[in-house]
Design a protein around this motif. Structure first.
Motif: not given
Length: 296
Positions: A232-253
């Motif tokens: 939620x922070x990532x999206x709300x801190x960005x003025x352009x639309x965020x349409x893809x989000x990467x899981x930034x850790x292998x442990x998040x699989x």
């Protein structure tokens, strides 16, 4: 190891450069669910009880149980390389399953070149090509393919403009915010990154504050909350639309649901459901399978 009913055409080694076997085990059902029945998968975990001595300096490098910084990724690369080099002839491709600018990707590519020079295969048009990528590189490449499109300015204006969609990364400890931002900038803009330090297509990095190991040791409800909040922070801190989000850790699989919840909180049900969530392990396996079959 994947069992198949057909003879595998290619073999891929999934490399976990830390010593945590439970993290390797967590990747297996993700890879198996992709149903690549003509691909043989093996898994490598960094040896926990063996240290490596670097000949040039005499420095002793032990295994790294959890990669929580750029220095950890560098040390884990130095530790793993001598164990992986003898395995290179056995496999068609290698996936480095650590979400960082991991030097082991370049090391394995260099070792493949050494093998080709040694066997003289570079002069043979029918050489057995081998491929390497990391889950970081694979997720960024996949994200760009998902967000990129050229649009006309209007039906009467035939000039073209790139869509303003962006991708972002949700990762673990706060140290990764600067580390991964720099890695994306250098991957997309070359050595030194962009002159401004910003990449227009990149929304940035937000983190959970948990290490890779803590993702599995922390109560699931707390992990879900932290991942959703970071999204939620990532999206709300960005003025352009965020349409893809990467899981930034292998442990998040396998933790896409928590990221989805954050997307819905930020965008609402309809737009939140349309955000693409990229698992670097899935992206990396897909890229390597396609490379093997296409013989790029």
């Amino acid at each position: 190891m994947t069992s198949t009913s057909t003879v595998p055409r290619f073999s891929i080694l999934i490399v976990n450069p830390n010593t945590s076997r439970h993290m390797t085990d967590a990747l297996k059902p993700i890879v198996n669910s992709l149903n690549y029945n003509d691909i043989h998968f093996d898994y490598f975990t960094a040896p926990a009880l063996t240290s490596v001595t670097i000949e040039e300096t005499g420095r002793v490098v032990p295994g790294v149980p959890s990669i929580n910084s750029g220095d950890d990724s560098a040390n884990s690369a130095l530790h793993c390389r001598p164990f992986l080099e003898p395995l290179i002839p056995k496999y068609d491709a290698f996936l480095v399953a650590c979400y960082s600018a991991h030097p082991l990707v370049a090391m394995l590519k260099e070792d493949i070149k050494k093998l080709e020079r040694k066997t003289g295969s570079t002069s043979n048009s029918n050489i057995r090509r081998r491929y390497v990528t990391g889950i970081f590189e694979a997720s960024v490449s996949t994200s760009l393919s998902l967000i990129s499109s050229f649009q006309l300015l209007g039906t009467d204006d035939l000039r073209k403009v790139q869509a303003d969609d962006t991708f972002g990364i949700v990762s673990t400890g706060s140290i990764w915010k600067a580390e991964l931002s720099k890695a994306v900038a250098e991957m997309l803009a070359g050595p030194g990154g962009s002159s401004s330090g910003n990449i227009a297509r990149f929304a940035g990095v937000e983190t959970t504050g948990l290490t890779a190991v803590e993702l599995h040791d922390t109560p699931p409800d707390e992990v879900r909350k932290r991942m959703s909040d970071a999204t939620e922070r990532l999206i709300k801190n960005t003025s352009s639309p965020v349409t893809v989000i990467c899981l930034g850790c292998a442990g998040m699989a396998g933790m896409e649901e928590a990221v989805r919840a954050g997307c819905i909180r930020a965008y609402g049900e309809d737009a939140g459901e349309r955000v693409r969530i990229v698992d670097g392990v899935v992206a990396g396996v897909g890229m390597l399978v396609n490379a093997c079959k296409a013989r790029f």
